[in-house]
Design a protein around this motif. Structure first.
Motif, PDB file in Angstrom:
ATOM      1  N   UNK A 177       0.829  -1.207   0.000  1.00 27.94           N
ATOM      2  CA  UNK A 177       0.000   0.000   0.000  1.00 27.94           C
ATOM      3  C   UNK A 177       0.860   1.253   0.000  1.00 27.94           C
ATOM      4  N   UNK A 178       1.973   1.223   0.723  1.00 27.30           N
ATOM      5  CA  UNK A 178       2.894   2.363   0.731  1.00 27.30           C
ATOM      6  C   UNK A 178       3.440   2.593  -0.676  1.00 27.30           C
ATOM      7  N   UNK A 179       3.858   1.522  -1.325  1.00 24.68           N
ATOM      8  CA  UNK A 179       4.380   1.618  -2.695  1.00 24.68           C
ATOM      9  C   UNK A 179       3.320   2.148  -3.650  1.00 24.68           C
ATOM     10  N   UNK A 180       2.078   1.698  -3.489  1.00 25.11           N
ATOM     11  CA  UNK A 180       0.996   2.153  -4.367  1.00 25.11           C
ATOM     12  C   UNK A 180       0.806   3.663  -4.277  1.00 25.11           C
ATOM     13  N   UNK A 181       0.836   4.193  -3.062  1.00 28.37           N
ATOM     14  CA  UNK A 181       0.679   5.641  -2.894  1.00 28.37           C
ATOM     15  C   UNK A 181       1.882   6.402  -3.465  1.00 28.37           C
ATOM     16  N   UNK A 194      -1.995  11.069  -2.057  1.00 32.87           N
ATOM     17  CA  UNK A 194      -1.257  11.470  -0.872  1.00 32.87           C
ATOM     18  C   UNK A 194      -0.417  10.294  -0.372  1.00 32.87           C
ATOM     19  N   UNK A 195       0.881  10.494  -0.126  1.00 32.75           N
ATOM     20  CA  UNK A 195       1.726   9.407   0.391  1.00 32.75           C
ATOM     21  C   UNK A 195       1.248   8.929   1.761  1.00 32.75           C
ATOM     22  N   UNK A 212      -5.836  -4.007   6.543  1.00 28.49           N
ATOM     23  CA  UNK A 212      -6.363  -2.801   7.176  1.00 28.49           C
ATOM     24  C   UNK A 212      -7.022  -1.942   6.096  1.00 28.49           C
ATOM     25  N   UNK A 213      -7.656  -0.893   6.512  1.00 28.76           N
ATOM     26  CA  UNK A 213      -8.451  -0.078   5.580  1.00 28.76           C
ATOM     27  C   UNK A 213      -7.638   0.403   4.385  1.00 28.76           C
ATOM     28  N   UNK A 214      -6.418   0.873   4.621  1.00 29.95           N
ATOM     29  CA  UNK A 214      -5.618   1.412   3.530  1.00 29.95           C
ATOM     30  C   UNK A 214      -5.026   0.319   2.635  1.00 29.95           C
ATOM     31  N   UNK A 338       0.971   3.090 -12.103  1.00 32.05           N
ATOM     32  CA  UNK A 338      -0.189   3.989 -12.063  1.00 32.05           C
ATOM     33  C   UNK A 338      -0.670   4.261 -10.647  1.00 32.05           C
ATOM     34  N   UNK A 339      -0.245   3.425  -9.693  1.00 37.10           N
ATOM     35  CA  UNK A 339      -0.827   3.446  -8.351  1.00 37.10           C
ATOM     36  C   UNK A 339      -1.732   2.268  -8.127  1.00 37.10           C
TER      37      UNK A 339
END
Length: 397
Positions: A177-181, A194-195, A212-214, A338-339
């Motif tokens: 998820x961090x990489x996606x942002x 937003x990172x 988790x949610x993110x 692309x995210x």
């Protein structure tokens, strides 16, 4: 699966910014807008298109015609497609088949979705649901929680089974998820730019299992489209032939999906592995030759298991693949520049064609700050429970 009978080129793509539910134009407006964008990018008028395939999941019959009638009234066949989250790539699959077979010289694939807030749910309560067998298999394996979204239970369960077998850290999923942002920060069409830090991802509300949610993709509205044509058509009209569909395969569930011993198989691991194997064999390449991949990261758990199903890293090594940064810029293969669905968004009918647009831009060298240097081979993976999986290999000429 054999090599393509004749070349099929992606000569035009279009996409609009994805938005949260309630912030978009109505679906006919979105659909017509991206169809025009794809036609403009290709440099062909709508009356040059001979067939159209239009994908959406939540909508009434002939919504495809409602969108395309805003572009023109040419009388061409318009086929509406619904294959759950693989809808957009299923429309592309049909358009590619029409051109490859010679039934059409130029075809349009269009996908859109006008979604509602909240978790996905059945549209009908007075008849069997298409996913009933999946939910029964899941319940027998891990139980069912009334308070958790069913998709999160399916994919979160797959993550739990992977974690149980390989003993990885739960925050390994969160790193995706961090990489996606980080990737989406450079995509002006993404809904979440937003990172996020790993602490923020892991501290967000628990959903199911390691998720988790993110780590869950959001309901999203949006649209995307692609124009595909034969080499002869492209030459006659002076079109951009840089991007070719080198191979494509579509699979559905086999008996192994419902064997009941592994949630990864229930959510499409075998469909993915089978489609990828067909594509690699048809194109005569291996996964180690790929430069960029857009894969179906509806949940972080699905991205992790898909790394292995696509052969990007051997079974049981996905955690090290992530920790080494081999899934991002400077690593072995850039995944979801692309995210992805996690950050770009996931309007169900549009997702497969948004992936197509991203890879087309990457192979043309038009992806701006998120450009993968020297990208020549791009792989697309689009998955729908119920089930369908489409894997497409794009090659830059």
């Amino acid at each position: 699966m054999s090599r393509m009978q004749r070349p099929v080129h992606v000569v035009g793509v279009g996409m609009i910014p994805f938005t949260k539910p309630g912030a978009s134009e109505p679906y006919p407006v979105m659909g017509a807008q991206v169809a025009r964008l794809a036609l403009q990018d290709a440099g062909v008028p709508y009356d040059a298109v001979q067939q159209a395939y239009v994908g959406y999941v939540y909508g009434d019959s002939t919504a495809g015609q409602a969108a395309l009638y805003g572009v023109g009234l040419t009388g061409i066949p318009v086929v509406n497609v619904n294959n759950n989250c693989a809808t957009g790539s299923s429309a592309l699959y049909l358009a590619r088949q029409a051109v490859e077979s010679g039934m059409a010289e130029c075809a349009l694939a269009l996908g859109f979705e006008q979604m509602q807030p909240g978790a996905l749910k059945n549209a009908w309560s007075d008849r069997p649901a298409p996913l009933d067998r999946f939910l029964e298999t899941m319940t027998a394996h891990q139980g069912y929680e009334d308070t958790a979204p069913r998709a999160a239970q399916l994919f979160g369960g797959a993550g739990q089974d992977y974690l149980r077998e390989h003993g990885i850290r739960p925050d390994t999923f969160g790193r995706i998820a961090v990489k996606a942002r980080q990737h989406a920060a450079h995509n002006p069409l993404a809904v979440f730019r937003q990172p996020l830090t790993l602490d923020e991802v892991m501290a967000s509300a628990p959903v199911y299992g390691p998720l988790t949610r993110f780590q869950c993709c959001p309901p999203t509205c949006g649209a995307a489209a692609a124009v595909v044509c034969s080499a002869d058509f492209a030459r006659r009209h002076g079109l951009d032939q840089r991007v070719t569909i080198a191979a494509q395969a579509m699979t559905t569930d086999g008996a192994s999906s419902f064997a009941g011993g592994d949630m990864r198989r229930l959510v499409g691991w075998d469909m993915t592995a089978g489609a990828a194997r067909q594509v690699y064999e048809a194109a005569g390449i291996g996964p180690e030759e790929l430069d960029v991949v857009e894969l179906h990261d509806c949940f972080t758990a699905n991205e992790l298991i898909t790394y292995e199903a696509l052969g990007l890293t051997p079974e049981g090594t996905a955690e090290q693949f992530i920790l080494d940064g081999d899934n991002t810029y400077g690593g072995r293969v850039v995944t979801n520049p692309s995210g992805g669905l996690l950050s770009k968004g996931h309007p169900l009918g549009a997702t497969g064609l948004a992936q197509c647009a991203e890879l087309t831009w990457q192979l043309r060298g038009q992806a701006g700050a998120r450009q993968v240097h020297g990208a020549r081979l791009g792989l697309q993976h689009n998955l729908g429970l119920g089930g369908a999986c489409v894997v497409t290999l794009y090659q830059a000429q």
